[in-house]
Write an enzyme that holds these catalytic residues in place. Structure first.
Site, PDB file in Angstrom:
ATOM      1  N   SER A 109       7.268   5.223   5.309  1.00  0.00           N
ATOM      2  CA  SER A 109       8.634   4.493   4.738  1.00  0.00           C
ATOM      3  C   SER A 109       8.673   4.582   3.352  1.00  0.00           C
ATOM      4  O   SER A 109       7.551   4.458   3.072  1.00  0.00           O
ATOM      5  CB  SER A 109       8.770   3.152   5.632  1.00  0.00           C
ATOM      6  OG  SER A 109       8.506   3.746   7.383  1.00  0.00           O
ATOM      7  N   HIS A 159       5.368  -7.537   0.275  1.00  0.00           N
ATOM      8  CA  HIS A 159       4.826  -8.769  -0.017  1.00  0.00           C
ATOM      9  C   HIS A 159       6.000  -9.055  -1.876  1.00  0.00           C
ATOM     10  O   HIS A 159       6.372  -7.867  -2.125  1.00  0.00           O
ATOM     11  CB  HIS A 159       3.478  -8.714  -0.507  1.00  0.00           C
ATOM     12  CG  HIS A 159       2.412  -8.327   0.602  1.00  0.00           C
ATOM     13  ND1 HIS A 159       2.207 -10.026   1.070  1.00  0.00           N
ATOM     14  CD2 HIS A 159       1.827  -7.575   0.887  1.00  0.00           C
ATOM     15  CE1 HIS A 159       1.300  -9.615   2.220  1.00  0.00           C
ATOM     16  NE2 HIS A 159       1.336  -7.660   1.818  1.00  0.00           N
ATOM     17  N   ASP A 173       1.265  -1.350   0.528  1.00  0.00           N
ATOM     18  CA  ASP A 173       0.487   0.127  -0.143  1.00  0.00           C
ATOM     19  C   ASP A 173       0.932   1.151   0.084  1.00  0.00           C
ATOM     20  O   ASP A 173       1.603   1.217  -0.076  1.00  0.00           O
ATOM     21  CB  ASP A 173      -0.707   0.300   1.043  1.00  0.00           C
ATOM     22  CG  ASP A 173      -2.088  -0.553   0.913  1.00  0.00           C
ATOM     23  OD1 ASP A 173      -1.647  -1.807   0.377  1.00  0.00           O
ATOM     24  OD2 ASP A 173      -2.897  -0.629   2.727  1.00  0.00           O
TER      25      ASP A 173
END
Length: 295
Positions: free
Chosen positions: A256, A169, A113
């Site tokens: 981040s 991921h 995301d």
């Protein structure tokens, strides 16, 4: 004010920046910059923040954070009341169907995301940080041989805000090398900081690994730490086969950045994302969302 492009509505949204006024003062005023250099960019500041977020005393922040940033807790795998620290909530897992990864091999999917910039046909010595500021992939990796493999390829930068899902991921099936860790500072990765600190990504703490994917060649993953990011946690096992959508790792509290590079000829990036990047706008994406295709 940060405007982000929404692919679903075809419009722009103003980002609700966590600590926005503080960041603007920190990076945009003389006293703020003094505090930044003396304390905030250093490991100690982020370490103390991380320790607090791992303590039970931080649990009281969870509901306030949810309400302030309108976080949809129905997506969470676990009930909000089960989190005993703020970081437990921050690194929350999603219900699998909330972040599905399509198994069609030709689809290039987002690793997480966040807010995305993307460029094609890159020059590795002139990677764009923001308009007018660039940096070198060689400086970022400190490995000239590895950096040279991505000349003319694709660069994807995914900026995660504190309110985002903070697990990332694998975009395909394959195997991933051992993580290389590079020590550095802890500047914010917010656009306010990117406009003020030259070669910011090359100065911050970061980690990288090479993912040998089934459909997109050798994909370079680079995780960049930032202010208050207690840790970058890699949860995968090096050289062990993974499936598309398997978790690679997560960031503890703080904004981040995940940088991803693909070799020349490996894929095409969605034109809409490229156009928004060229116009200076990030595009909001979710983990597993289609961002391109196999070339």
């Amino acid at each position: 004010m940060i405007k982000v492009y929404n692919r679903r509505t075809k419009g722009y949204e103003v980002e609700n920046v966590a600590g926005g006024k503080f960041l603007n003062a920190l990076y945009g005023t003389v006293p703020g910059k003094m505090g930044l250099e003396l304390l905030v960019k250093r490991k100690f500041y982020s370490y103390v923040s991380g320790v607090f977020c791992d303590s039970r005393k931080s649990a009281g922040l969870i509901k306030k954070f949810i309400n302030s940033y309108n976080i949809d807790v129905s997506e969470c795998q676990d009930e909000v009341g089960s989190f005993q620290t703020f970081n437990e909530f921050f690194i929350r897992k999603m219900k699998p169907h909330m972040r599905p990864y399509d198994n069609e091999p030709g689809k290039l999917l987002s690793p997480g995301d966040g807010r995305m910039y993307a460029w094609k046909d890159i020059e590795i010595n002139k990677l764009v940080q923001v308009k007018g500021i660039s940096y070198s992939l060689r400086d970022l990796l400190r490995d000239d041989s590895l950096a040279s493999r991505y000349e003319g390829g694709i660069l994807v930068i995914l900026r995660l805000c504190p309110l985002d899902y903070h697990r990332f991921h694998f975009i395909d099936g394959g195997t991933c090398s051992k993580t290389v860790k590079i020590k550095g500072h802890y500047y914010s990765v917010n656009p306010a900081a990117l406009r003020q600190v030259a070669r910011l990504y090359c100065q911050n703490k970061r980690e990288y690994s090479v993912f040998k994917s089934d459909n997109f060649g050798d994909v370079l993953y680079i995780e960049v730490g930032a202010t208050s990011v207690g840790s970058i946690i890699q949860t995968y096992i090096p050289d062990q086969r993974v499936l598309r959508g398997d978790e690679k790792g997560y960031f503890k509290f703080g904004g981040s950045t995940l940088i991803m590079l693909l070799e020349k000829g490996a894929a095409n990036i969605d034109d809409e994302i490229l156009e928004q990047t060229e116009a200076g706008f990030e595009t909001r994406v979710l983990a597993g969302e289609v961002i391109g295709s196999k070339k």
